[in-house]
Scaffold this motif. Structure first.
Motif, PDB file in Angstrom:
ATOM      1  N   ASN A  93       0.750  -1.188  -0.067  1.00 25.34           N
ATOM      2  CA  ASN A  93      -0.018  -0.153  -0.037  1.00 25.34           C
ATOM      3  C   ASN A  93       0.894   1.409   0.083  1.00 25.34           C
ATOM      4  O   ASN A  93       2.170   1.078   0.250  1.00 25.34           O
ATOM      5  CB  ASN A  93      -0.879  -0.089   1.175  1.00 25.34           C
ATOM      6  CG  ASN A  93      -0.245  -0.130   2.489  1.00 25.34           C
ATOM      7  OD1 ASN A  93       0.876   0.055   2.818  1.00 25.34           O
ATOM      8  ND2 ASN A  93      -0.655  -1.225   3.185  1.00 25.34           N
ATOM      9  N   ILE A  94       0.201   2.355  -0.355  1.00 29.27           N
ATOM     10  CA  ILE A  94       1.112   3.739  -0.059  1.00 29.27           C
ATOM     11  C   ILE A  94       0.095   4.754   0.483  1.00 29.27           C
ATOM     12  O   ILE A  94      -1.104   4.640  -0.027  1.00 29.27           O
ATOM     13  CB  ILE A  94       1.378   4.184  -1.583  1.00 29.27           C
ATOM     14  CG1 ILE A  94       2.350   3.475  -2.308  1.00 29.27           C
ATOM     15  CG2 ILE A  94       2.011   5.438  -1.575  1.00 29.27           C
ATOM     16  CD1 ILE A  94       2.616   3.723  -3.836  1.00 29.27           C
ATOM     17  N   THR A  95       0.470   4.791   1.540  1.00 26.14           N
ATOM     18  CA  THR A  95      -0.348   5.972   2.467  1.00 26.14           C
ATOM     19  C   THR A  95       0.701   6.839   3.089  1.00 26.14           C
ATOM     20  O   THR A  95       1.638   6.735   3.132  1.00 26.14           O
ATOM     21  CB  THR A  95      -1.085   5.476   3.806  1.00 26.14           C
ATOM     22  OG1 THR A  95      -0.199   4.899   4.444  1.00 26.14           O
ATOM     23  CG2 THR A  95      -1.927   4.469   3.268  1.00 26.14           C
ATOM     24  N   PRO A  96       0.157   8.243   3.229  1.00 29.62           N
ATOM     25  CA  PRO A  96       1.182   9.324   3.821  1.00 29.62           C
ATOM     26  C   PRO A  96       1.992   8.778   4.870  1.00 29.62           C
ATOM     27  O   PRO A  96       1.351   8.461   6.063  1.00 29.62           O
ATOM     28  CB  PRO A  96       0.092  10.688   4.199  1.00 29.62           C
ATOM     29  CG  PRO A  96      -1.226  10.122   3.315  1.00 29.62           C
ATOM     30  CD  PRO A  96      -1.266   8.686   3.294  1.00 29.62           C
ATOM     31  N   LYS A 141       4.925  13.285  11.973  1.00 28.81           N
ATOM     32  CA  LYS A 141       5.750  13.201  10.738  1.00 28.81           C
ATOM     33  C   LYS A 141       4.898  14.059   9.672  1.00 28.81           C
ATOM     34  O   LYS A 141       4.944  13.585   8.513  1.00 28.81           O
ATOM     35  CB  LYS A 141       5.998  11.903  10.299  1.00 28.81           C
ATOM     36  CG  LYS A 141       6.955  11.299  11.124  1.00 28.81           C
ATOM     37  CD  LYS A 141       7.201   9.844  10.872  1.00 28.81           C
ATOM     38  CE  LYS A 141       6.117   8.877  10.871  1.00 28.81           C
ATOM     39  NZ  LYS A 141       6.420   7.498  10.726  1.00 28.81           N
ATOM     40  N   GLY A 142       4.126  15.078  10.059  1.00 26.47           N
ATOM     41  CA  GLY A 142       3.484  15.802   9.024  1.00 26.47           C
ATOM     42  C   GLY A 142       2.106  14.941   8.776  1.00 26.47           C
ATOM     43  O   GLY A 142       1.627  14.921   7.893  1.00 26.47           O
ATOM     44  N   ASN A 143       1.464  14.510   9.982  1.00 28.23           N
ATOM     45  CA  ASN A 143       0.284  13.571   9.969  1.00 28.23           C
ATOM     46  C   ASN A 143      -1.054  14.342   9.436  1.00 28.23           C
ATOM     47  O   ASN A 143      -1.266  15.527  10.124  1.00 28.23           O
ATOM     48  CB  ASN A 143       0.028  12.961  11.354  1.00 28.23           C
ATOM     49  CG  ASN A 143       1.278  11.881  11.723  1.00 28.23           C
ATOM     50  OD1 ASN A 143       1.800  11.650  10.783  1.00 28.23           O
ATOM     51  ND2 ASN A 143       0.932  11.417  12.807  1.00 28.23           N
ATOM     52  N   ASP A 144      -1.905  13.521   8.805  1.00 28.71           N
ATOM     53  CA  ASP A 144      -3.028  14.251   8.710  1.00 28.71           C
ATOM     54  C   ASP A 144      -4.001  13.328   9.298  1.00 28.71           C
ATOM     55  O   ASP A 144      -4.470  12.039   9.064  1.00 28.71           O
ATOM     56  CB  ASP A 144      -3.427  14.070   6.873  1.00 28.71           C
ATOM     57  CG  ASP A 144      -4.967  14.627   6.775  1.00 28.71           C
ATOM     58  OD1 ASP A 144      -5.742  14.925   7.829  1.00 28.71           O
ATOM     59  OD2 ASP A 144      -5.293  14.577   5.657  1.00 28.71           O
ATOM     60  N   TYR A 145      -4.632  13.794  10.424  1.00 27.37           N
ATOM     61  CA  TYR A 145      -5.372  12.999  11.276  1.00 27.37           C
ATOM     62  C   TYR A 145      -6.965  12.828  10.856  1.00 27.37           C
ATOM     63  O   TYR A 145      -7.826  12.181  11.435  1.00 27.37           O
ATOM     64  CB  TYR A 145      -5.645  13.500  12.800  1.00 27.37           C
ATOM     65  CG  TYR A 145      -4.185  13.511  13.454  1.00 27.37           C
ATOM     66  CD1 TYR A 145      -3.575  12.297  13.729  1.00 27.37           C
ATOM     67  CD2 TYR A 145      -3.357  14.563  13.628  1.00 27.37           C
ATOM     68  CE1 TYR A 145      -2.213  12.382  14.447  1.00 27.37           C
ATOM     69  CE2 TYR A 145      -2.110  14.710  14.136  1.00 27.37           C
ATOM     70  CZ  TYR A 145      -1.688  13.292  14.583  1.00 27.37           C
ATOM     71  OH  TYR A 145      -0.492  13.156  15.154  1.00 27.37           O
ATOM     72  N   ASN A 146      -7.243  13.496   9.597  1.00 27.08           N
ATOM     73  CA  ASN A 146      -8.802  13.366   9.413  1.00 27.08           C
ATOM     74  C   ASN A 146      -9.439  12.081   8.861  1.00 27.08           C
ATOM     75  O   ASN A 146     -10.529  11.626   9.257  1.00 27.08           O
ATOM     76  CB  ASN A 146      -8.993  14.316   8.048  1.00 27.08           C
ATOM     77  CG  ASN A 146      -8.850  15.576   8.431  1.00 27.08           C
ATOM     78  OD1 ASN A 146      -9.661  16.181   9.510  1.00 27.08           O
ATOM     79  ND2 ASN A 146      -8.279  16.429   7.274  1.00 27.08           N
TER      80      ASN A 146
END
Length: 462
Positions: free
Chosen positions: A194-197, A371-376
């Motif tokens: 997989n590829i996730t941020p 690490k620049g997380n997007d918690y949405n």
């Protein structure tokens, strides 16, 4: 995102076993590379900008390999024919910039070690599930009687094993940081889960840069090689469409039927790499439960079928596998409350998988180095499953901002002891206390293992 734009002339001369090889970083991969380089007749020097642990100091001293700690002496490094660097050193490090300026090749330990083995390589990458899938694949191959080693981002270094063992196969867990310093390397079987941020701080906060790094897993592959990927992962499909891999492709999916590869039909997994040779297995018989682990099991199953292992062996191994420490690891049940250590969840997607597999109300312990997380992507699961968040980290502002409207209680803590105690008081019988940080651990701990071990020790003291 390569750090190396130089020619390969030095690399060719280095392969003959003459010349100077400098190794940056004296951890598992660095010391392993030093052992192999010495065994192949190079003049070897090891330099670590941090403190070298006693274990690795002793290993270098035993082999009489010169090294330095807590500095990078340019006069001892910039005269190298080739440099092998630790994956943790970013391309922006001053010493790396100087090496690139001087056109000194900078490669990974994996690249270096592969030159000295004819073993078949099964290379597994992805933002999540790499360790589990690598260990499961290794477990199946070993049970099938193959002469197989396990290396890369897991266990003993690849180079050290190439220096001392004679394996016919290697299962390699490969991170994007390793891939960035791999150039001539070719995977016989490449797996992209997989590829996730993740690690976006290292990739200019651009997902496409990180995705391009992951796709290096297929570089140099030919039509004789194998590429296994998740057909349900949008970012993977996007990245694949840009690269157009030439290897034999085997997708896996839990939403649609595929001709060759793996797919889920109701509760049965079908795995087939040739039209008339199919493995079927009920998901209830898998040792690893949860949707994400169906994907991991499918990927390992395809590898096993490509290697023509017996269905009976694959089924048996998939059914008796024990997962790794710090990945959804059950620690204890105290006063009817389950405590789970998922310290290896160092990105948001891993925490999403952990929450998705929970069947009770959760007190979530999270936080660390963001690490620049997007918690949405966590918001819906947090709303439906999480009754309180216990932050474990030095700077928790972004977690408060992300979830203050979704949970009633968000508490700051600064040690594993404090986090475990507060979570215990916030939970009630039937709840789960889940350590799944979504962040790196380096603000309060040495690494995710240290964080997980401290949490387990704290739980046992309750």
């Amino acid at each position: 995102m390569s750090t190396n734009n130089s020619t390969s002339s030095n690399t060719t001369s280095a392969m003959t076993g003459h010349g100077r090889v400098v190794i940056l970083g004296a951890g598992e991969s660095g010391v392993g590379a030093a052992k192999l380089a010495q065994a192949k007749g190079f003049d070897v020097f090891v330099s670590d900008y941090g403190v070298i642990t006693d274990k690795y100091k002793a290993a270098l001293e035993k082999l009489s390999i010169p090294f330095e700690s807590e500095k990078h002496s340019e006069e001892l490094i910039l005269n190298a024919n080739e440099v092998i660097k630790s994956p943790g050193i970013p391309p922006t490090a001053p010493i790396i910039k100087k090496l690139v300026e001087k056109r000194i090749p900078v490669i990974s330990e994996i690249e270096f070690a592969k030159r000295y083995t004819n073993a078949k390589t099964i290379c597994i990458t992805g933002s999540n599930g790499k360790s589990t899938t690598s260990l499961l694949t290794y477990h199946i191959l070993k049970n099938a009687g193959l002469n197989v080693g396990l290396a890369g981002n897991i266990g003993q270094s690849f180079a050290a094993q190439v220096a001392t063992e004679d394996y016919e196969y290697y299962v390699l867990e490969i991170s994007s940081f390793m891939l960035d310093d791999m150039f001539a390397f070719k995977a016989d079987i490449a797996v992209l889960l997989n590829i996730t941020p993740d690690h976006l701080d290292r990739y200019d906060y651009k997902l496409e840069n990180y995705a391009a790094s992951k796709m290096r897993i297929v570089q140099n592959q030919t039509a004789e090689d194998v590429f296994i990927y998740c057909a349900d992962d949008e970012e993977s499909l996007k990245a694949i469409s840009l690269i157009k891999p030439v290897a034999k492709a085997f997708p896996f999916s839990i939403t649609e039927k595929v001709e060759l590869g793996a797919y889920l039909e109701e509760t049965t997994i079908h795995i087939l790499t040739e039209p008339n040779n199919q493995l079927t297995m009920s998901i209830s018989d898998l040792a690893l439960q949860g949707k994400h682990n169906i994907y991991n099991s499918m990927a390992s199953g395809i590898v096993s079928k490509v290697l023509e292992l017996r269905n009976e062996t694959i089924r048996e191994s998939m059914g008796n596998f024990k997962n790794i420490e710090h990945r959804l690891e059950h620690v204890a049940k105290i006063s009817g409350i389950d405590f789970i250590n998922d310290s290896k969840a160092t990105n948001v997607n891993s925490t999403w998988y952990a929450l998705e597999s929970m069947t009770s109300d959760v007190v979530l312990i999270m936080g660390g180095v963001d690490k620049g997380n997007d918690y949405n992507m966590l918001k819906d699961l947090v709303k439906s499953k999480v009754k309180a968040i216990v932050c474990l980290g030095k700077d928790n502002k972004r977690i408060h901002d992300a979830f203050e409207d979704d949970v009633e209680v968000i508490v700051n803590t600064f040690s594993a002891d404090e986090a475990a105690q507060i979570a215990f008081h916030l939970a009630k019988r039937g709840d789960t206390v889940l350590l799944s940080p979504a962040c790196a651990s380096f603000d309060l701990f040495k690494n995710y293992e240290d964080r997980g071990n401290q949490f387990k020790a704290a739980v046992r003291e309750l």
